[in-house]
Design a protein around this motif. Structure first.
Motif: not given
Length: 151
Positions: A9-16, A39-40, A23-25
């Protein structure tokens, strides 16, 4: 899972989140080694325990402020967490706004359902705002969840 989804999914955004949301996208874009990505994430400045505890209310509100305007009927929000909020404000109002604005909200909780709403678990406050709230403890549980998703 996040690495694989990022390739699909090209528009995926990820958050922790812990006590706040970050945001960790970019950490998961084109990652070959998911362990290095984790780890990052753990080394990110700003991803903190303000008081040593998870704060879902604060995190859900921060997510809503940052990503809420981008949600629409085609958006899916996936939340991976135990809903144990350490007796703090739940933030269910932010989750309700996410659910109203997005196409679906799924909550995957690593605890068995029998532990939901015990102690500091606030799953009963979150579940009504979700398209589905499920116990997801194993790869098999995750596979069953994915197989049941509408196409």
């Amino acid at each position: 899972l996040v690495c694989a989804m990022g390739r699909l999914f090209s528009r995926l955004r990820s958050f922790a989140f812990i006590s706040n949301t970050v945001e960790v996208t970019e950490l998961f874009r084109d990652v070959q080694d998911p362990f290095r990505a984790v780890e990052a994430v753990n080394a990110i400045d700003g991803l903190t325990f303000y008081d040593g505890h998870t704060d879902y209310g604060r995190s859900l509100n921060q997510f809503w402020k940052e990503a809420g305007p981008e949600l629409g009927p085609r958006a899916t929000v996936l939340i991976f967490g135990d809903a144990r909020n350490n007796y703090q404000t739940s933030g269910q109002d932010a989750l309700a706004r996410m659910a109203k604005r997005s196409g679906s909200v799924y909550w995957l909780n690593p605890e068995p359902v029998s532990l939901w709403d015990t102690g500091d678990s606030q799953m009963a406050e979150y579940a009504p705002h979700c398209s589905a709230a499920l116990s997801c403890q194993t790869l098999g549980d995750l596979t069953r969840f994915i197989e049941r998703l509408p196409t």
